[in-house]
Structures are given as C-alpha cells and as structure tokens.
Design an enzyme around this catalytic site. Sequence first.
Site, PDB file in Angstrom:
ATOM      1  N   ASP A  67       0.818  -1.209   0.000  1.00 29.45           N
ATOM      2  CA  ASP A  67       0.000   0.000   0.000  1.00 29.45           C
ATOM      3  C   ASP A  67       0.854   1.261   0.000  1.00 29.45           C
ATOM      4  O   ASP A  67       2.068   1.203   0.184  1.00 29.45           O
ATOM      5  CB  ASP A  67      -0.960   0.001   1.209  1.00 29.45           C
ATOM      6  CG  ASP A  67      -0.279  -0.465   2.499  1.00 29.45           C
ATOM      7  OD1 ASP A  67       0.950  -0.343   2.611  1.00 29.45           O
ATOM      8  OD2 ASP A  67      -0.993  -0.957   3.393  1.00 29.45           O
ATOM      9  N   ASN A 136      -7.438  -3.256  14.458  1.00 28.95           N
ATOM     10  CA  ASN A 136      -8.831  -3.481  14.034  1.00 28.95           C
ATOM     11  C   ASN A 136      -8.950  -4.651  13.058  1.00 28.95           C
ATOM     12  O   ASN A 136     -10.010  -4.859  12.474  1.00 28.95           O
ATOM     13  CB  ASN A 136      -9.403  -2.203  13.392  1.00 28.95           C
ATOM     14  CG  ASN A 136      -8.663  -1.792  12.119  1.00 28.95           C
ATOM     15  OD1 ASN A 136      -7.761  -2.487  11.658  1.00 28.95           O
ATOM     16  ND2 ASN A 136      -9.054  -0.657  11.567  1.00 28.95           N
ATOM     17  N   HIS A 138      -7.217  -5.029  10.194  1.00 28.56           N
ATOM     18  CA  HIS A 138      -6.953  -4.766   8.767  1.00 28.56           C
ATOM     19  C   HIS A 138      -5.660  -5.450   8.319  1.00 28.56           C
ATOM     20  O   HIS A 138      -4.749  -5.673   9.104  1.00 28.56           O
ATOM     21  CB  HIS A 138      -6.958  -3.269   8.450  1.00 28.56           C
ATOM     22  CG  HIS A 138      -5.777  -2.475   8.910  1.00 28.56           C
ATOM     23  ND1 HIS A 138      -5.832  -1.108   9.107  1.00 28.56           N
ATOM     24  CD2 HIS A 138      -4.506  -2.818   9.210  1.00 28.56           C
ATOM     25  CE1 HIS A 138      -4.653  -0.669   9.483  1.00 28.56           C
ATOM     26  NE2 HIS A 138      -3.827  -1.680   9.561  1.00 28.56           N
ATOM     27  N   GLU A 143      -9.622  -1.942   5.542  1.00 31.01           N
ATOM     28  CA  GLU A 143     -10.249  -1.700   6.835  1.00 31.01           C
ATOM     29  C   GLU A 143     -11.469  -2.617   7.002  1.00 31.01           C
ATOM     30  O   GLU A 143     -11.957  -3.200   6.026  1.00 31.01           O
ATOM     31  CB  GLU A 143     -10.677  -0.229   6.919  1.00 31.01           C
ATOM     32  CG  GLU A 143      -9.525   0.779   6.752  1.00 31.01           C
ATOM     33  CD  GLU A 143      -8.595   0.864   7.964  1.00 31.01           C
ATOM     34  OE1 GLU A 143      -8.395  -0.143   8.678  1.00 31.01           O
ATOM     35  OE2 GLU A 143      -8.047   1.964   8.188  1.00 31.01           O
TER      36      GLU A 143
HETATM   37  P1  PGA Z   1       2.049  -1.666  12.877  1.00 35.23           P
HETATM   38  O1  PGA Z   1       1.011  -1.670  11.675  1.00 35.23           O
HETATM   39  O2  PGA Z   1       3.060  -2.714  12.566  1.00 35.23           O
HETATM   40  O3  PGA Z   1       2.639  -0.286  12.862  1.00 35.23           O
HETATM   41  O4  PGA Z   1       1.285  -1.984  14.112  1.00 35.23           O
HETATM   42  C1  PGA Z   1       0.537  -2.886  11.181  1.00 35.23           C
HETATM   43  C2  PGA Z   1      -0.614  -2.638  10.250  1.00 35.23           C
HETATM   44  O5  PGA Z   1      -1.388  -1.692  10.454  1.00 35.23           O
HETATM   45  O6  PGA Z   1      -0.759  -3.425   9.298  1.00 35.23           O
END
Ligand code: PGA
Length: 259
Positions: A67, A136, A138, A143
């Site tokens: 992304d 959450n 994702h 999302e």
């Molecule tokens: P993080 O993000 O490693 O900074 O917790 C992971 C994600 O949102 O996929």
Amino acid sequence: MRVLICHDAGAAARRTADILCDAVAARPAAVLGLATGGTMEPVYAVLRDRLADGSLDLTATTTFNLDEYVGLQGDHPQSYRATMDRLLFDAAGLPRDRTHLPDGAAPDVAAEAVRYDAAIAAAGGIDLQLLGIGGNGHIGFNEPTSSLGSRTRVKTLTAETRNANARFFGTDEAAPRFAITMGIATILESRACVLLATGPGKAAAIAAAIEGPLSAACPASALQLHPNATMVLDPAAAADLRLRDYYETVHPGGGEALL
Ligand code: PGA
C-alpha cells in the site's frame, strides 16, 4: 494455517526474516510482497544484517508493497516508498524499477490501483507476501468491512488507523485520509503469505483472524481461505487464542511441525 508462537518479539521477527530468506534461497528471482508498519522494522533490520554479511542476495527479486498513502510524493519522508528505501531497498541494491509501490501521487488514483493489480499479474504473481495486522484486523489498508473479493483500490482510512499513524506525521490532522491498497482478493492470490504480529495491542485482532468467523468485520480472517498462510506471533499477540496449547504442540517454540 500455520500458527507459530515464538519466544519473544525478536524471535518472531527473525522467524519472519528466515521465511523470506528461505523463499529467496529457493527462488532467487522471487516476487516478494512487502509490508510497512512498526512491526516490520525489526524484520528489515535482520534482512539488512544478512545483506551486509552476504548471506542474503535480493538483487534478482522483484518487490510489490501492499500500500501507499494517497497524496504523498515518493520523496515525502513518510511515504511508504521513502520508508522502504530507508529500511531495505537502499541496502538491497535492487534496481528501482523492480521495487513497486502504488503511486499515491498519481493524477488518477483509481486508474493507478487497476494498473498496480495488472503489474502484479504481469510479474507472475507474488511468491511470498509479508503482512502486518492492524488492531482493528486490517491487512494492508483493507479496513473492516472491506470486501473479501476486493482488488487493489483506494480506501478511506478509519479514525483508529489514522490515530495509529499520527505518530509518524506529528498530528492527527496531518495523517493521510486515503491509501491505495492491495485488495483482499489480491492478497489471497499470493502463493504464500506470512503475517507477523507482536504486542498486546494485536491480541484481539489475532484471535478474531485465526479463530473467529470468516468475516469482512475482521479482514485478516480472510487468510483462513489462504492455502499457505503462516501467522508468526509473540506471546503477547497470541494471548487471546483459545487453542494456543495446540499451536504450541504442533510448532514448539514457533519451529517447524513435528511429524
Ligand atoms: P504496525 O502496523 O506494525 O505499525 O502496528 C501494522 C498494520 O497496520 O498493518
């Protein structure tokens, strides 16, 4: 699904790096799907060490990141392009035209997303996809309630995701609102995927992804459909798993299965 519970977060990062290194050893021209996020940074630190000592060579690989933020030029320090240059690409000596991220500054981001999906297909598909997971649930920036059949496209980030990213941008207001992300169906087409989760903030999402119902409410649960998915966890991220004893019996210390 393989569930590997490692002794600590450092061991989980090394295990993830090992899986990627094994894929490259098996196929030096592997097509790698890469991920950003704080969880991945120790993985890239391990890979940089291995590049430096000559035990890893990425020069024949092709990479596609999950992304990119909409509206950031690739030279913005918080763009995922700049982040990947810093964390891996500069050290890997890869030709830039074999490191792919969606162009978040494209004039037509919807068209850019379609182009990105086609570029993955033209490269022969992804051999190994690295994934993080949001609190959450994702994966990429898919999302909750993202279609499980989704392709690469523009997504609006949730307030929770923007808050989590605000630490990189100084303020909530400065954190981007939109991203181009591989879709869930795009991710499911990878020939293998490895999701790394560490820390207590991921425990509920990990339990929902591995043991909850298959549901767009937890996009990572879509990995239950993936024929070759590995979840690499530290004990804190594994804390809410009901079948934890079983996973630890199958893969002691997060190692290979005892047969
Ligand atoms: P993080 O993000 O490693 O900074 O917790 C992971 C994600 O949102 O996929």
